[in-house]
Write a protein that holds these residues in place. Structure first.
Motif, PDB file in Angstrom:
ATOM      1  N   LYS A 155      15.131 111.519  41.707  1.00 27.19           N
ATOM      2  CA  LYS A 155      16.279 111.271  40.838  1.00 27.19           C
ATOM      3  C   LYS A 155      17.603 111.708  41.452  1.00 27.19           C
ATOM      4  N   ARG A 156      17.524 112.515  42.531  1.00 23.95           N
ATOM      5  CA  ARG A 156      18.749 113.032  43.151  1.00 23.95           C
ATOM      6  C   ARG A 156      18.946 112.506  44.577  1.00 23.95           C
ATOM      7  N   THR A 157      18.113 111.578  44.996  1.00 25.96           N
ATOM      8  CA  THR A 157      18.140 111.091  46.369  1.00 25.96           C
ATOM      9  C   THR A 157      18.993 109.835  46.470  1.00 25.96           C
ATOM     10  N   PRO A 158      19.914 109.767  47.424  1.00 25.03           N
ATOM     11  CA  PRO A 158      20.763 108.573  47.540  1.00 25.03           C
ATOM     12  C   PRO A 158      19.966 107.301  47.769  1.00 25.03           C
ATOM     13  N   LEU A 159      20.524 106.213  47.281  1.00 20.70           N
ATOM     14  CA  LEU A 159      19.934 104.896  47.423  1.00 20.70           C
ATOM     15  C   LEU A 159      20.046 104.440  48.867  1.00 20.70           C
ATOM     16  N   ARG A 160      18.927 103.978  49.427  1.00 18.23           N
ATOM     17  CA  ARG A 160      18.946 103.532  50.821  1.00 18.23           C
ATOM     18  C   ARG A 160      19.610 102.163  50.940  1.00 18.23           C
ATOM     19  N   THR A 216      16.681 109.766  29.430  1.00 18.34           N
ATOM     20  CA  THR A 216      16.088 110.853  30.202  1.00 18.34           C
ATOM     21  C   THR A 216      17.088 111.328  31.253  1.00 18.34           C
ATOM     22  N   ILE A 217      16.703 112.372  31.993  1.00 24.32           N
ATOM     23  CA  ILE A 217      17.543 112.822  33.102  1.00 24.32           C
ATOM     24  C   ILE A 217      17.788 111.622  34.010  1.00 24.32           C
ATOM     25  N   PRO A 218      19.027 111.317  34.323  1.00 23.35           N
ATOM     26  CA  PRO A 218      19.340 110.044  34.982  1.00 23.35           C
ATOM     27  C   PRO A 218      19.139 110.079  36.491  1.00 23.35           C
ATOM     28  N   PHE A 219      19.284 108.924  37.090  1.00 19.92           N
ATOM     29  CA  PHE A 219      19.385 108.808  38.537  1.00 19.92           C
ATOM     30  C   PHE A 219      20.798 109.223  38.922  1.00 19.92           C
ATOM     31  N   LEU A 220      20.926 110.346  39.609  1.00 23.20           N
ATOM     32  CA  LEU A 220      22.228 110.877  39.988  1.00 23.20           C
ATOM     33  C   LEU A 220      22.132 111.415  41.419  1.00 23.20           C
ATOM     34  N   GLY A 227      23.395 106.351  34.669  1.00 27.48           N
ATOM     35  CA  GLY A 227      23.740 107.238  35.774  1.00 27.48           C
ATOM     36  C   GLY A 227      25.245 107.231  35.950  1.00 27.48           C
ATOM     37  N   ASP A 228      25.720 107.841  36.997  1.00 30.42           N
ATOM     38  CA  ASP A 228      27.156 107.941  37.238  1.00 30.42           C
ATOM     39  C   ASP A 228      27.476 107.552  38.669  1.00 30.42           C
ATOM     40  N   MET A 229      28.711 107.107  38.843  1.00 34.63           N
ATOM     41  CA  MET A 229      29.221 106.713  40.163  1.00 34.63           C
ATOM     42  C   MET A 229      28.407 105.552  40.742  1.00 34.63           C
TER      43      MET A 229
END
Length: 912
Positions: free
Chosen positions: A469-474, A504-508, A542-544
């Motif tokens: 959930k905290r890993t940048p998108l490739r 739920t806790i988002p993808f951030l 999510g954000d950003m």
């Protein structure tokens, strides 16, 4: 070596990698097996048909158990009788001078099975059929496991080299094929042949409009492309044009390959198909292969093709393959990294199709795959826990919690399979480029991320260092989703028990995933196309998130984004340089009376008057930049608007959401529907939507730069609205200028009590975790779900209502929140004993004056001697006059670049 045995034998034991066996046992067992092979196998021939090839000088007969020894290199040059089983410790390859078939219960590969090579693909037909005559056979024999691992190819330390001669897996229509047509025009049918089976994807809302046909003839066109004559006419129209600059040309997939792996026909009734499973130390290089009747329904780890805990699979691949009529997924990547899944076609499959299993998988590339008709079940409809509007839910499930529980603990392998996805993505550190999800019962692409890898890796030391959930998108670009319920779903993250919930806790993604309070990294989703989806073209949380060059068309709702960090980032989503089309020339295949009368299919047949909209504002700040909206016009069937809000959100709205450089072509810019429970999915009496505002920075929506678009539907008009505003009755909106901010009338904001700490992301996410994210009840034996919303349990009971009166007009306030304009005077009518007044999201120096009849005390501020002095005050003040208390709230703090729910700029509490 041949073991002759009839069908009465119930078990045959081999040492293979069990799912439950530790790595050190696997390696030790494999070494022992190699030692045994070395002493028991000798090479005495090469051709299968030559008796001299075999240690007992006899060619394998029907129902034999056959072993190819370690030093043997056998070429299958004949079609042998059906075998009981085949173990390959050496090498078996198929001759390429005739069509061959191999029928067996199973094949175990410790050495190599080869049909063609990458340099020299196989050119004749080669078919492997897996039978199931020995029911319940267990050939694992390790650790007493009762897992059935028969009816397929099992690799332990072995190599599978399958290389067919087909490389053109799929193409697109070059013109529309009408219902009843007996031929189609396609862009490129190079290498396709008469007799091949093809499938046309649905180009309408219904994924079941996909149709398979056989090629009766094929011709090249003078202007390029090909004309394909079909063996029978089409039942549906399949759209084949670029319409309003959106490519809605239907895909056509090739199902036939010259190498075929299949279960025997009995699997069509049992749904117990074949499978291919590569375990640790194995390698698979698969291209140009057809998989038919594969996968074992409702059975873990029995998938059509499955890399299982292989680890580094650099250089391995499955490409140019077709997987159709499968009963349990398509391509499963489990504990395996750096694999390439490219140019494959799937059709009529069950469960998540392209499947990243545990969330530890990374570096894998999914390139230009096509998934057609992905189903939740073999025979049943989905019982979804999706974002369906109330009006389209099955009315037989009156109890919403029972509805959720049935969907989670029902007739699917995993709970999430009941909201099935063509691409199930559990770790963002993988690449998804130019793939197509063409007709899923539920989701096209679903980014559903665990906190840490789970399943086989749950609670392992390596798992604790990985944060999906905290890993940048490739890489996520060029993907297309159509004919699904939701096209792109970037929400509903998975729990440890494989259930999931909303909010739920988002993808951030973070600069340092191990540090929850480290800097947020932007996520870029590029050049996505989403059309003809029955609900949303795209839903994110999510954000950003930056969405650039999106093309959204013919969806019930184009796009909605929810924030993930409780409004604490500069924006939750930014839609940039994009195109949103309400309705294109693709009219679909009208079926219902309402559709026939309308002349086109509708996204929600049960609620044909559902208001289609292009972009929904929701949940704190979202920005739309340089985006064009086309064909959003009201008609007799339904209302519409290019811009709107999530129906009918209870929280999270902001005056900070913006739009600039927008263009509208045959499009009503804005529409705020009046509340209608049929259109909503979980409002529960929420009122946050009533205080929405869209900030038109440059006037490209309203013609008035620096203006705010407010709700003005005659029932929920904003106190901001006065004679200086422009009223748009068809929008249910007013357009007002000035400094517009938010007024709060309690000691909490929205759903957040004033005492809640959200100063750090750690605190904010602890709050989100405590809320539970609509978590379902746990399955029997599962870890109990957290208590529901404990952080909010102390909220006070509803208070007496408040009405705001301005210029003689009364505005009834619900939810203790309202928009408000600087420089105005407002009368507050209420029976409450105490009122808390707060301002937020306003410019420094802005002020609002409130008159409160019956109130006498102010807990803060400077007392002024007269109403005149109060009006001149430059700090928060109050004045007692007659039977009323007058209060002037003055914003002395500069505006914040990021406005969170508890960031209040000026406050005062008053009492009677």
């Amino acid at each position: 070596m041949i073991v002759r045995e009839g069908l009465t034998m119930r078990k045959h034991t081999h040492l293979i990698l069990s799912l439950l066996v530790p790595a050190f046992l696997v390696l030790g067992g494999y070494a022992a097996l190699k030692a045994q092979q070395k002493t028991s196998s000798t090479t005495s021939g090469k051709r299968w048909s030559d008796p001299a090839t075999w240690p007992d000088k006899k060619v394998p007969a029907k129902d034999d158990l056959v072993t190819i020894g370690r030093d043997m290199d056998v070429v299958l040059d004949v079609t042998p009788p059906a075998l009981h089983g085949l173990t390959i410790n050496g090498k078996l390859s198929f001759a390429d001078n005739k069509d061959l078939e191999l029928t067996t219960e199973w094949i175990m590969v410790h050495g190599e099975l080869e049909i063609g090579t990458e340099a020299k693909p196989h050119t004749r037909n080669a078919t492997i059929t897996f039978t199931d005559n020995v029911k319940g056979e267990d050939i694992s024999g390790v650790g007493g496991t009762t897992d059935r691992v028969d009816r397929g190819i099992l690799l332990m330390g072995g190599t599978l080299n399958l290389h067919g001669d087909r490389t053109n897996s799929w193409t697109k229509l070059s013109s529309t094929a009408n219902a009843g047509a007996t031929s189609i025009q396609v862009l490129n049918a190079a290498g396709w042949r008469v007799g091949d089976e093809i499938v046309l994807a649905s180009t309408d809302f219904d994924p079941r409009q996909a149709e398979r046909r056989n090629i009766a003839a094929i011709h090249s066109n003078t202007n390029g492309g090909n004309t394909i004559t079909l063996d029978k006419k089409l039942d549906y129209m399949h759209f084949g044009r670029i319409t309003f600059d959106v490519d809605e040309r239907g895909e056509v997939g090739l199902l036939t390959r010259n190498i075929k792996l299949q279960a025997s026909a009995d699997a069509e009734q049992s749904f117990y198909g074949g499978h291919v499973m590569a375990m640790a130390g194995s390698r698979m290089f698969v291209e140009g292969v057809e998989f038919n009747r594969m996968g074992q329904n409702m059975t873990l780890a029995r998938y059509p093709i499955h890399w299982h805990l292989v680890g580094d699979a650099q250089g391995q691949y499955i490409r140019n393959a077709s997987l159709h009529d499968t009963y349990n997924r398509c391509v499963t990547v489990h504990g395996t990294n750096f694999l390439r899944v490219e140019n494959n076609v799937t059709y009529n499959t069950v469960g998540h199709c392209f499947f990243l299993e545990d969330g530890i998988e990374h570096g894998n590339e999914f390139i230009r795959n096509l998934a057609i008709q992905t189903k939740c079940h073999t025979t049943l409809d989905c019982v979804p826990t999706n974002l369906a509007a109330n009006g389209e839910r099955d009315s037989t499930y009156a109890n919403r919690q029972a509805y959720r529980e049935m969907s989670f603990h029902g007739n699917t392998l995993l709970p999430s399979d009941n909201t099935v996805a063509s691409y199930w993505i559990t770790n963002p550190d993988n690449s998804f480029i130019d793939n197509v999800a063409a007709g899923s019962d539920e989701n096209g692409f679903w980014l559903s991320l665990p906190e840490h890898p789970q399943g086989k890796f749950k609670d392992s030391e390596v798992s604790k260092t990985i944060w999906p959930k905290r890993t940048p998108l490739r890489a996520f670009r060029g993907n297309v989703a159509h004919s699904n319920f939701d096209g792109f779903m970037f929400d509903r993250n998975i729990y440890e028990d494989n259930t999931f919930g909303l909010a739920t806790i988002p993808f951030l993604p973070l600069a340092n995933p191990a540090d929850l309070d480290s800097e947020v990294v932007e996520s870029h989703f590029e050049s996505l196309t989403s059309y003809k989806n029955r609900n949303g073209g795209l839903w994110g949380r999510g954000d950003m998130f930056v969405y650039s060059h999106l093309k959204l068309a013919d969806n019930a709702i184009g796009m909605t984004q929810a924030a993930g960090d409780i409004g604490s980032e500069p924006f939750q989503a930014r839609l940039v340089d994009s195109l949103v089309v309400g309705e294109t020339d693709n009219s679909g295949n009208p079926t219902t009376p309402e559709e026939v009368a309308y002349g086109r299919s509708l996204p929600k047949r049960r609620i044909p008057d559902f208001p289609i909209r292009g972009f929904e504002y929701y949940d704190y700040r979202g920005d739309v930049v340089n985006t064009t909206f086309v064909n959003f016009q009201d008609n007799d069937r339904r209302k519409t608007g290019a811009l709107s809000f999530l129906l009918f959100t209870s929280a999270g709205v902001s005056t900070g959401s913006t739009i600039s450089r927008a263009k509208f072509v045959n499009a009503k810019p804005v529409y705020f529907p009046k509340i209608d429970s049929r259109f909503d999915n979980d409002n529960r009496g929420g009122v946050g939507y009533r205080t929405l505002s869209i900030h038109d920075l440059d006037g490209s929506v309203t013609g008035i730069p620096d203006s705010h678009i407010m709700l003005n539907d005659g029932e929920n008009d904003s106190v901001v609205t006065d004679d200086s505003c422009v009223i748009h009755p068809t929008w249910n909106a007013s357009v007002c200028t000035g400094d517009v901010g938010r007024l709060n009338l309690s000691n909490s904001r929205g759903e957040l009590p004033a005492t809640v700490n959200i100063e750090t992301r750690t605190a904010r996410f602890a709050l989100l975790s405590s809320i539970g994210g609509n978590r379902p009840a746990a399955a029997p034996g599962a870890r109990p779900a957290p208590a529901a919303r404990p952080a909010l349990a102390a909220r006070p009971a509803p208070q007496a209502p408040i009405a705001l009166v301005r210029n003689g007009k009364e505005f009834h306030i619900t939810g203790n929140q309202s928009t408000v304009r600087a420089g105005t005077e407002i009368l507050v009518k209420t029976e409450r004993q105490e009122v808390s007044l707060s301002l937020a999201e306003m410019d420094q120096g802005s002020w609002v004056i409130f008159e409160l009849p019956g109130f006498t005390k102010a807990a803060s501020g400077t007392e002024q001697p007269s109403i005149d002095a109060l009006r001149k005050a430059n700090a928060t003040s109050y004045f007692r006059g007659g039977d009323a208390l007058w209060v002037k709230l003055v914003v002395t703090k500069p505006p914040l670049p990021i406005v969170r729910p508890t960031d209040l700029q000026a406050s005062i509490a008053v009492s009677r």
